[in-house]
Design a protein around this motif. Sequence first.
Motif, PDB file in Angstrom:
ATOM      1  N   PHE A 209     -11.763 -18.863  -2.302  1.00 57.45           N
ATOM      2  CA  PHE A 209     -12.154 -18.311  -1.008  1.00 57.45           C
ATOM      3  C   PHE A 209     -10.993 -17.482  -0.479  1.00 57.45           C
ATOM      4  N   MET A 210     -11.291 -16.233  -0.082  1.00 54.94           N
ATOM      5  CA  MET A 210     -10.254 -15.343   0.436  1.00 54.94           C
ATOM      6  C   MET A 210     -10.658 -14.812   1.808  1.00 54.94           C
ATOM      7  N   GLN A 211      -9.652 -14.621   2.652  1.00 59.09           N
ATOM      8  CA  GLN A 211      -9.841 -13.910   3.909  1.00 59.09           C
ATOM      9  C   GLN A 211      -8.814 -12.794   3.988  1.00 59.09           C
ATOM     10  N   ALA A 212      -9.253 -11.611   4.398  1.00 57.70           N
ATOM     11  CA  ALA A 212      -8.358 -10.479   4.614  1.00 57.70           C
ATOM     12  C   ALA A 212      -8.635  -9.893   5.983  1.00 57.70           C
ATOM     13  N   GLY A 213      -7.629  -9.205   6.545  1.00 59.38           N
ATOM     14  CA  GLY A 213      -7.767  -8.640   7.879  1.00 59.38           C
ATOM     15  C   GLY A 213      -7.652  -7.132   7.878  1.00 59.38           C
ATOM     16  N   HIS A 214      -8.554  -6.474   8.605  1.00 56.57           N
ATOM     17  CA  HIS A 214      -8.536  -5.012   8.668  1.00 56.57           C
ATOM     18  C   HIS A 214      -7.229  -4.464   9.221  1.00 56.57           C
ATOM     19  N   ARG A 215      -6.543  -5.243  10.039  1.00 53.24           N
ATOM     20  CA  ARG A 215      -5.285  -4.792  10.630  1.00 53.24           C
ATOM     21  C   ARG A 215      -4.127  -5.690  10.214  1.00 53.24           C
ATOM     22  N   ASP A 216      -4.203  -6.181   8.990  1.00 57.16           N
ATOM     23  CA  ASP A 216      -3.087  -6.955   8.459  1.00 57.16           C
ATOM     24  C   ASP A 216      -1.863  -6.048   8.331  1.00 57.16           C
ATOM     25  N   LEU A 217      -0.734  -6.630   7.988  1.00 55.76           N
ATOM     26  CA  LEU A 217       0.534  -5.897   7.964  1.00 55.76           C
ATOM     27  C   LEU A 217       0.449  -4.646   7.087  1.00 55.76           C
ATOM     28  N   ARG A 218       0.943  -3.531   7.611  1.00 55.56           N
ATOM     29  CA  ARG A 218       1.000  -2.254   6.891  1.00 55.56           C
ATOM     30  C   ARG A 218      -0.366  -1.831   6.370  1.00 55.56           C
ATOM     31  N   TRP A 219      -1.396  -2.104   7.161  1.00 55.14           N
ATOM     32  CA  TRP A 219      -2.771  -1.865   6.723  1.00 55.14           C
ATOM     33  C   TRP A 219      -3.055  -0.399   6.413  1.00 55.14           C
ATOM     34  N   ASN A 220      -2.303   0.516   6.998  1.00 60.02           N
ATOM     35  CA  ASN A 220      -2.559   1.937   6.768  1.00 60.02           C
ATOM     36  C   ASN A 220      -1.385   2.641   6.090  1.00 60.02           C
ATOM     37  N   GLN A 221      -0.598   1.865   5.322  1.00 58.61           N
ATOM     38  CA  GLN A 221       0.566   2.412   4.641  1.00 58.61           C
ATOM     39  C   GLN A 221       0.315   2.488   3.133  1.00 58.61           C
ATOM     40  N   PRO A 222       0.980   3.409   2.434  1.00 58.31           N
ATOM     41  CA  PRO A 222       0.722   3.589   1.001  1.00 58.31           C
ATOM     42  C   PRO A 222       1.358   2.538   0.102  1.00 58.31           C
ATOM     43  N   ASP A 223       2.241   1.717   0.660  1.00 61.60           N
ATOM     44  CA  ASP A 223       2.851   0.680  -0.169  1.00 61.60           C
ATOM     45  C   ASP A 223       3.035  -0.592   0.662  1.00 61.60           C
ATOM     46  N   ASN A 224       3.187  -1.716  -0.044  1.00 56.98           N
ATOM     47  CA  ASN A 224       3.338  -3.022   0.619  1.00 56.98           C
ATOM     48  C   ASN A 224       2.255  -3.242   1.677  1.00 56.98           C
ATOM     49  N   ASN A 225       1.033  -2.939   1.305  1.00 59.66           N
ATOM     50  CA  ASN A 225      -0.106  -2.988   2.215  1.00 59.66           C
ATOM     51  C   ASN A 225      -0.842  -4.312   2.001  1.00 59.66           C
ATOM     52  N   TRP A 226      -0.742  -5.211   2.993  1.00 57.76           N
ATOM     53  CA  TRP A 226      -1.326  -6.553   2.852  1.00 57.76           C
ATOM     54  C   TRP A 226      -2.846  -6.481   2.640  1.00 57.76           C
ATOM     55  N   LEU A 227      -3.501  -5.642   3.425  1.00 56.58           N
ATOM     56  CA  LEU A 227      -4.954  -5.509   3.299  1.00 56.58           C
ATOM     57  C   LEU A 227      -5.335  -5.001   1.917  1.00 56.58           C
ATOM     58  N   ALA A 228      -4.711  -3.927   1.475  1.00 54.15           N
ATOM     59  CA  ALA A 228      -5.080  -3.310   0.199  1.00 54.15           C
ATOM     60  C   ALA A 228      -4.869  -4.270  -0.964  1.00 54.15           C
ATOM     61  N   GLU A 229      -3.771  -5.022  -0.944  1.00 53.23           N
ATOM     62  CA  GLU A 229      -3.505  -5.926  -2.071  1.00 53.23           C
ATOM     63  C   GLU A 229      -4.500  -7.072  -2.123  1.00 53.23           C
TER      64      GLU A 229
END
Length: 286
Positions: free
Chosen positions: A218-238
Amino acid sequence: MTAYVPFAPLPLDQEDVRYEHGPDSARRPGVPHGFTVELVWESAAYPGTTRKVWIHVPAAYNPAEPAGIAVFQDGWWYLDPDGEVRGGIVLDNLVHSGDIPVTIGVFVDPGVFADIEDPDRRKNRDAEYDAFNGWYGAFLLEEIVPEVRRRFAITDDPERWSIVGGSSGGNCALTVAWHYPDRFRRVAGFLSSFTQLPGGNNYPALIHLMPRKPLRIFMQAGHRDLRWNQPDNNWLAENLRVAAALAEADYDFRLVLGDGGHHPNHTGVLMPDALRWLGRPVAAAR
């Protein structure tokens, strides 16, 4: 059977969203309280560290019938009855209602070096949770779980062994199950910090390359997690990359996306449903 979800308007501002807790996150009339044992633990696996461990036992526990086990990282954050998650209350409610089998919660704080005064340097959390190896899992299996079993009857059935965490504790939970699928087969990771794994997030590639493990995730992710709109170290994207790899590899997994940032509120609101979903019968439909 079709599941109907009540209508709720989407918030226009995703930065500061707060979810309301459901009834299983509060004390319910007629539900007996379990009891909690608090331990102070000096670890052999992480020399020089001490930590607190809480063992929460629902009232329905019967030593003649071995219980399941759910290990929560960042122990007090997840146990605190006045916090966001309220893990002991949730376990009491779900066990009493029969939504999950009797399950003992083990809430493990990260280690601290008591002889170091600097509050940042004294924490061993990153070293324990963000390492991609089997050390932390071995610590649980060789130190913490045996102590729990010394006091209470725990089943050997790995389908009833869960590991739970958020942020760095979320990727820690997956790493423990990844290295020890013969023990922990139920995983819940909330806002996992896959970006902080040494050398980067290697899970998407590994999930594709390795034979499918017998895990339910079970996973939860957040649309505005850390660095959500950055090209690297993006919590949401990972988190999305890990979820996509699990889907493509036909894992039994579920992803819930929420609004808001890197905060445990949505984690706490989801916890009862996450534990229900993890604990459903093996043959149940995904």
